[in-house]
Scaffold this active site. Structure first.
Site, PDB file in Angstrom:
ATOM      1  N   GLU A   1      -2.727  -3.483  -1.555  1.00  0.00           N
ATOM      2  CA  GLU A   1      -3.337  -2.161  -1.634  1.00  0.00           C
ATOM      3  C   GLU A   1      -3.855  -1.926  -3.040  1.00  0.00           C
ATOM      4  O   GLU A   1      -3.153  -2.157  -4.020  1.00  0.00           O
ATOM      5  CB  GLU A   1      -2.318  -1.028  -1.353  1.00  0.00           C
TER       6      GLU A   1
ATOM      7  N   GLU B   1      -1.769  12.587   2.476  1.00  0.00           N
ATOM      8  CA  GLU B   1      -2.676  11.878   1.567  1.00  0.00           C
ATOM      9  C   GLU B   1      -4.127  12.037   1.991  1.00  0.00           C
ATOM     10  O   GLU B   1      -4.924  11.107   1.878  1.00  0.00           O
ATOM     11  CB  GLU B   1      -2.277  10.396   1.487  1.00  0.00           C
TER      12      GLU B   1
ATOM     13  N   HIS C   1      -6.732  10.769  -0.386  1.00  0.00           N
ATOM     14  CA  HIS C   1      -6.695   9.392  -0.876  1.00  0.00           C
ATOM     15  C   HIS C   1      -8.067   8.757  -0.627  1.00  0.00           C
ATOM     16  O   HIS C   1      -8.666   8.943   0.416  1.00  0.00           O
ATOM     17  CB  HIS C   1      -5.610   8.624  -0.130  1.00  0.00           C
TER      18      HIS C   1
ATOM     19  N   ARG D   1       7.665  11.106   4.627  1.00  0.00           N
ATOM     20  CA  ARG D   1       7.856   9.747   5.107  1.00  0.00           C
ATOM     21  C   ARG D   1       9.170   9.243   4.508  1.00  0.00           C
ATOM     22  O   ARG D   1       9.747   9.924   3.655  1.00  0.00           O
ATOM     23  CB  ARG D   1       6.704   8.841   4.663  1.00  0.00           C
TER      24      ARG D   1
ATOM     25  N   ASN E   1       7.083  -0.760   4.388  1.00  0.00           N
ATOM     26  CA  ASN E   1       6.078  -0.392   3.396  1.00  0.00           C
ATOM     27  C   ASN E   1       6.778   0.073   2.141  1.00  0.00           C
ATOM     28  O   ASN E   1       7.575   1.027   2.182  1.00  0.00           O
ATOM     29  CB  ASN E   1       5.201   0.757   3.923  1.00  0.00           C
ATOM     30  N   GLU E   2       6.531  -0.594   1.055  1.00  0.00           N
ATOM     31  CA  GLU E   2       7.015  -0.127  -0.250  1.00  0.00           C
ATOM     32  C   GLU E   2       8.475   0.295  -0.218  1.00  0.00           C
ATOM     33  O   GLU E   2       8.810   1.462  -0.479  1.00  0.00           O
ATOM     34  CB  GLU E   2       6.140   1.024  -0.748  1.00  0.00           C
TER      35      GLU E   2
END
Lengths: 668, 668, 668
Positions: free
Chosen positions: C301, C351, C354, C106, C144-145
């Site tokens: 999150e 993930e 997760h 990503r 995102n982040e």
């Protein structure tokens, strides 16, 4: 292939005539009858593109033949000469970070590059034409230790071709199997699909798994096209390639490879000194025999003394006497050869300190004296060539499960495939039981018990196979973190081991990895490390439960009757003592007897069987004290008979041609 | 060069006028008489190609001269300015993996790139023209710490040129010397030969060794062409370059470099605090003096307090008082200067926390007060400038042996060159004996004993030299894993130490490295680590044998009389106590007396001698208690006389101008 | 935003219809009211450039809305699809060594590449147009982040643009601020300035610092241009982006970012199990609240069970019950949401292990049962939404100080920023005191005490601010190695803490880092590690002095009255006990009361306040025994009243709506 082949890699191209003359004499003295010739000799055979210099090899084969030595003739394709890279820069290998490697070592090629494949076939063909019919030629030894992968554009193109074949030329299928909906990885054209190259963060595990499958297949294609070429020229000469036994990583799916060679040949370098090294030997030998479908196999390379301890950056030496004992250890487990890398220690090059049958210091050395004695021993053992080992149990070997569990981003990088298998194999060996390895998808019915210590990935076919096995009366032990993903590396939903819930009679709902140094107590005094799981017993009997930690009171080890068989589940990594006790119960229930009942853990005993009913018992006393065995037969090494009692000094080996099957039962 | 030079690197280009004015005053206060100017000042002198800004340097030299300070003027070629890379992208250095480095630190150039060499000569020539005849100019300081290697195509071309010269333009000779028959590395054209770049696996050790030789020579050529240019302009000004003393690696063959400089100048940063740091000081100083053929040498850089502990990622500070004592330590072993990096701590740049004579906190600090006191001390010691140290023993220093033993793929990565030499040097120092370092191929006859702790590589000439040395009456100690390969990095056949079997009276036939934590007991209570060897005594007396492990009962330490001398062999790494005992016997047999007999290990004593018979005794009490020395003379630091007894407090130093040679004998 | 938002990341694009139908039912069962949709969905929304597939997202939003669930709609720009790289190879990110990354994970883009910025705006704009006015849309979740940096030529150009703006388009100013006179780094043209790429040795620390500032700003610009676009389409919908809380590194200057979002939203994954994990929770929550200027913030999150222990390569699981307690812990410190990554565990992708609200094993699991219970709990706590936490003290958070002290070449790599802050924050928490974080340059007057554990870099403005704070009556504690460099990373001359010498009443003149394992004793039994300093008291009271080592007798900890306040200085890293004692004295002098006086360290108590005077006390008993609290009010979780005594079992939590302010005082 009569007798036990004895010899090693031989590189006459590295030596002057006086040394070669001494070689002839020393090989006779040592009883050598086999030489592997031509490995890595490409530059000596084709110093410039299309110019060949076969003279030295002609001489070598004639000389060896005159000396009574069979030749395993290698194609030299593992190391293209220095002229190769400048001529074909696109065929040099590229790492995941895009760095293209240079000539300077060995194996600098990409097996997916057309230029390499053409050049390799050309030199292999030349060898085939020239030496077809040479009386010394006993076997083709293609390449050397296939295992080099590449991430270049040739590899990318070949990967896509492979993917289209595997996934029915359907990009939607690929997207689904790789679950590319996660992290925006949906492909809209095949051209977008790449090898797993350097990227920002964790890769797609399905892509990584397919890339590993691809490379095993790609290298296998490079092998089979050489094999087919050689067979056309010499249909009667068997063809193989020497593979490295798995150590810290594994590139090849050896079950698939084994189907394509005429005999499985391995290189095995022990990974430890002392008892751990001997356990590694047994593990490797049992694995090789299993790959070769139980038939006798070739130990193509071992070292006279070198043991590589990579993590320490140290080469340990095998102490005096161990080379002989270890060589017998390989024979006991089905090898029909004792071959070394290498005959004579070379003065230069990257492996100038590699040990050899003739050390740098020459023949007046401990090593060469032991080589000579070993040669004499092996002549006494020729009768057992062709005989086989019979195992009652199997440990599952599934390189896809290894590849999957070694991926990044999993719950624990500490839970490793090979140590899990080694622990179970070692426990069986200490219990006196010889194990095969088996693939989960194969028919397992002939085994009284099957052990699956680490099947994080378990395919749909493997799941069905294990179900059939237990239903049909088999005993199955399943280790923790098993049955979690399928062959696509997609997690099975609904709890684990997915697809086997009713077989095992439990459901794992949650993984709770343990952190460094953390231990969890189990009932019965057992201790778990590395891993724990929250599971419910759904019909299974709880053999042990957790006694502390967040899982206190929950089941840890279970047993469940299913069909005509039973399945055990172990949700943590047990200590060796607890594992031995569990295996003891399981083996007893399965009716598995040790090879030599009552022998005790200090004695290693393995038996080879001939088709005509003869059998040979290999025994080694690993203890510090002597022991007595109740056996009857002739010790081939000494020629003496044992009539009910064989005394074995500490460290001693014996190879007993047994009198009668009844004698064995009496000796128990 | 009268007196002891005192001062350091001075960078006026980094400071505003008010600070420069304060510098003048503080230098006077501190007794500074020497400044190294211009190091790394290229961008300040030539901010754009061909545009020069010498004004600030003109001012600096005039100002320093007016202040009575001599200038060591540097050529700034160690750091091309930011304009260099964009103008000559092909001249930026490239790592073995092909990554081309960018500007952003220092030393971003390839010394084999023609564009760099031209630019460097141009700025050096401009400096020479401008400052020839300037009264402050005392010495040319070329470049800074040569040591940057490169793997680019320029480097490859220069490497081939160097190889053709070394190997008689004969590719067959190269193939033979590099043993390219191994792993298919036979070259058919010179163009195929490359630097050791990123490759698949282990490189050819002979190629690696020649590449290291090449770079030492290539950098030396970059130095000598600057030196020759400067000499043409200023024939009376000596020329040197400051070299880093070897630490964890070593790029230069300093024996060859020392022949090309007018005086050896070194930068030395201690690698440890406490006693280990002082041992490092003695090691470095003895090494430098030896490179300079025993003549007084220049300590060009040390730190007022910084000690780099790279493995810890920590800079330790030299505690109060140690800077003075350590500076005297360098003088004791032959330095004629005490120079620091740097005069004044700079506020920015990569080394903004490097210590200095004037710290960030200014002159009202512990450090500057000690700097001032040291300046006063040094003025009292001016008379010993030009005097020399006389050593009776030598330790062999052979960077090719280091390069070879540091290669990949050797039996042990733990058996390291520098620690082996340090252990012997430290044992000699504790025994009160001052050692030179020597090259194995030089005439060693003037030494009573020679120690060769780590000569894995021993050239043919070196072998002959050691043979002559022992035959002529010398005492030689040879450490384990010595005499294994020749100057080509080819293993000597027939056992080791190859070429010296009869001299040492033993034959090593097999190396048995020890694994981590493994120890082997020897007779007499000694303990060996890291290494052991299987050897036969062939005439040698066995001084100690192995007591456990696979070699139990075999010889471990031997002594053999040969010709008029004797040779010792030690086949493992001895513990310090056992080594000290062995050296004690050897020194006694060689008739070597400590510098100050009876002084004990807590006292360090080293003597400098003038040609006219005068001598000065440097003593330091490293113990926790005071001690008394039986000496006669004047302590130059205090001006007081010692008439038979000198009392030395813990941690104290004295520099005694001795009365008479006979007084020394009486003091023993 | 009424009530406490409950839910998580939801990826309907990964699931078939039957699963989606089950989702609806399970969300209702769990009490979920919030879903974050569209994160990483770019390839699902725009599978080929310009071709959009919004159907699934239309359905998802409609379905969620029908189910009563608000949607936080993400722009998917954190992960360009596979088509992006082939279309814009120049927009893929490049590491400092020049390696260009590939698609496969990503975040494979360079945010300075125009092609990326255009493509990101295009897809964001399409979303805005399509979903403006959708009744489910509650908040825009951009990207995102953010955190990916790049060293490519686009980044270099943008870096130069940023530098010209920051440094007044004046290259001389840049040269001065970066002190490029060191190591010949003076730039003569802007084009020469580069990112810190792979270079020979240590980089320029000022260049590194500016490059980090640049990337925080560059990423912020990428955010704000999306935000502005979205605001144009939906002026009433708030916009934020989820940021990762700092762990081992930190890319963003969150003080600057917080000013640009409508509400601060963070992702927080605990870094430890047990008490250390809870300390991390409090640290992260206090930090986020402070970034959001004390207002309620969004926990965007967390994980239901996963705890990443990167150094061990292990994911630890949160034990049963902790998810609820920890979620209350976030609420206690000001969160108005409990959101998870992720609603449902996905079967594949990087993930795949997760954790999730609905685990792989399905709803019949411990995790989903606890998720459902937590949902019920949160409905009981809705009344406290919008209330705030009131802290009396602050710890300084300054990412520039972190960036600076994490640079290479500093005196100690062991002296790390985050551990220093964590130690002080944990000590305050154990003392029952809730702390804000604050920036050194902000107005600090509202805090009774301010702690600056690690201000190696302290800007000119920050220095003035701290001076004002103490002069005005504040209590300041300054940790070691503070006030050393200014905002340019230039060392302050004249001793440290530069600019505050008179405030602190001491002068540090020399840093003496401690080596591994080294400890230094202080008076009063304290022990220092990692670091020590030579300082003089110049008016300050010496609270503790060094008792051994080279600094024996010198001041170690001091206090100095200045103006109406006082300043403490700690010149080493104190052990926890000594630090607690020091803080105890300081807090007492500052008049700081714990949140619940007399509660003891096993009890964690934090209070939220409404504007209308209501307050809620969150208490957790971390001890092994029950405890009693003297409080009055209603426990919202159980609905029971406490009339003077609340009994709390080990591990239990309570949320008390307090009766009256006077009741609280009585309870003390």
């Amino acid at each position: 292939m009569p007798g036990i082949w004895y010899g090693g890699d031989y590189n006459p191209e590295q030596w002057p005539p006086d040394v070669l003359a001494q070689d002839d004499e020393l090989m006779r003295r040592a009883g050598v009858d086999t030489a592997t010739v031509g490995v890595f000799a490409w530059a000596s055979l084709e110093p410039e593109p299309g110019r060949y210099t076969f003279g030295w090899l002609d001489d070598a084969l004639d000389r060896l033949h005159a000396n009574g030595i069979r030749v395993l003739l290698a194609t030299p394709t593992a190391s293209p000469p220095p002229w190769f890279g400048p001529a074909h820069p696109d065929a040099l290998p590229v790492g995941p970070d895009g760095v293209r490697l240079s000539h300077g070592s060995r194996d600098t090629y990409c097996a997916a590059a057309p230029a390499y494949r053409r050049a390799a076939l050309r030199i292999a063909g030349r060898l085939a034409v020239r030496y077809a019919g040479h009386p010394a030629l006993a076997l083709w030894h293609v390449h050397n230790e296939y295992g080099t992968v590449c991430h270049c554009d040739h590899a990318a193109a070949a990967f896509r071709t492979w993917l289209r074949a595997r996934h029915h030329d359907d990009l939607d299928e690929l997207n689904a199997k790789w679950h590319t909906a996660f992290w925006s990885q949906g492909y809209s054209r095949w051209e977008q699909v790449l090898p797993p190259r350097a990227t920002q963060y964790l890769p797609n595990p399905a892509q990584v798994l397919d890339f590993r499958r691809f490379w095993s297949d790609q290298l296998l294609a490079a092998f089979t096209e050489q094999r087919d070429l050689l067979r056309r020229h010499t249909p009667d000469v068997p063809v193989t390639t020497n593979v490295m036994l798995p150590s810290d990583h594994q590139t090849l799916d050896l079950w698939r490879w084994a189907r394509e060679v005429d005999v499985v040949a391995v290189d095995h370098y022990l990974n430890a000194t002392g008892p751990a090294g001997r356990a590694d030997l047994a593990f490797g030998a049992d694995l090789t025999r299993s790959f070769n479908a139980g038939r006798p196999w070739l130990l193509m390379e071992q070292a006279t003394s070198v043991i590589y301890l990579y993590e320490q950056g140290v080469i340990a030496a095998r102490p005096p006497g161990r080379m002989r004992s270890d060589s017998l250890g390989y024979l006991a487990r089905g090898a029909d050869s004792v071959l070394f890398f290498q005959w004579r220690a070379g003065p230069g090059g990257a492996e100038l300190h590699h040990s050899a049958m003739v050390p740098h210091a020459g023949p007046d050395t401990r090593v060469f004296r032991e080589v000579t004695e070993l040669g004499a021993d092996l002549r006494r053992l020729g009768e057992l060539a062709g005989s086989t080992v019979r195992a009652q149990v199997a440990v599952l070997w599934d390189v896809e499960a290894w590849w999957a569990v070694a991926g990044r981003g999993l719950p624990s990088s500490r839970l490793r495939y090979l140590p899990a298998l080694r622990q179970v194999h070692a426990a069986l060996r200490r219990a006196g039981v010889v194990a095969d390895f088996a693939h989960p998808e194969q028919d397992l019915a002939r085994y009284r018990a099957v052990f699956a210590p680490s099947q994080y990935l378990l395919s749909d076919l493997g799941t069905q196979s294990l179900r059939r096995y237990v239903a049909g009366g088999g005993r199955l032990l399943l280790g923790c973190f098993s049955g979690v993903v399928d062959q696509r590396h997609l997690v099975r939903r609904g709890g684990w081991p997915g697809g086997l819930l009713d077989v095992v009679g439990i459901r794992v709902e949650e993984h709770l990895p343990l952190v460094d140094g953390e231990r969890v107590a189990l009932s019965g005094g057992a201790v778990g490390t590395l891993w724990s799981e929250l599971l419910q017993a759904r019909g299974a009997q709880v053999l042990a439960d957790y006694r502390d930690g967040p899982l206190a009171g929950a089941p840890a080890v279970t047993r469940h009757a299913f069909g005509a068989g039973a399945a055990w589940y172990v949700s943590t990594v047990l200590d060796d003592v607890a594992l031995a006790a569990l295996l003891g119960d399981l083996l007893a229930q399965a009716g598995v007897q040790p090879e030599l009942p009552g022998a005790g853990p200090q004695l290693e005993a393995v038996r080879r069987h001939a088709a005509d009913g003869r059998s040979w018992l290999f025994v080694t006393n690993h203890g510090d004290t002597g022991c007595e065995l109740a056996v009857r037969g002739v010790d081939l090494l000494t020629g003496t008979r044992a009539d009910g009692v064989l005394r074995l000094a500490p460290g001693a080996d014996a190879v007993l041609r047994e009198d009668l099957p009844t004698a064995r039962a009496a000796g128990a």
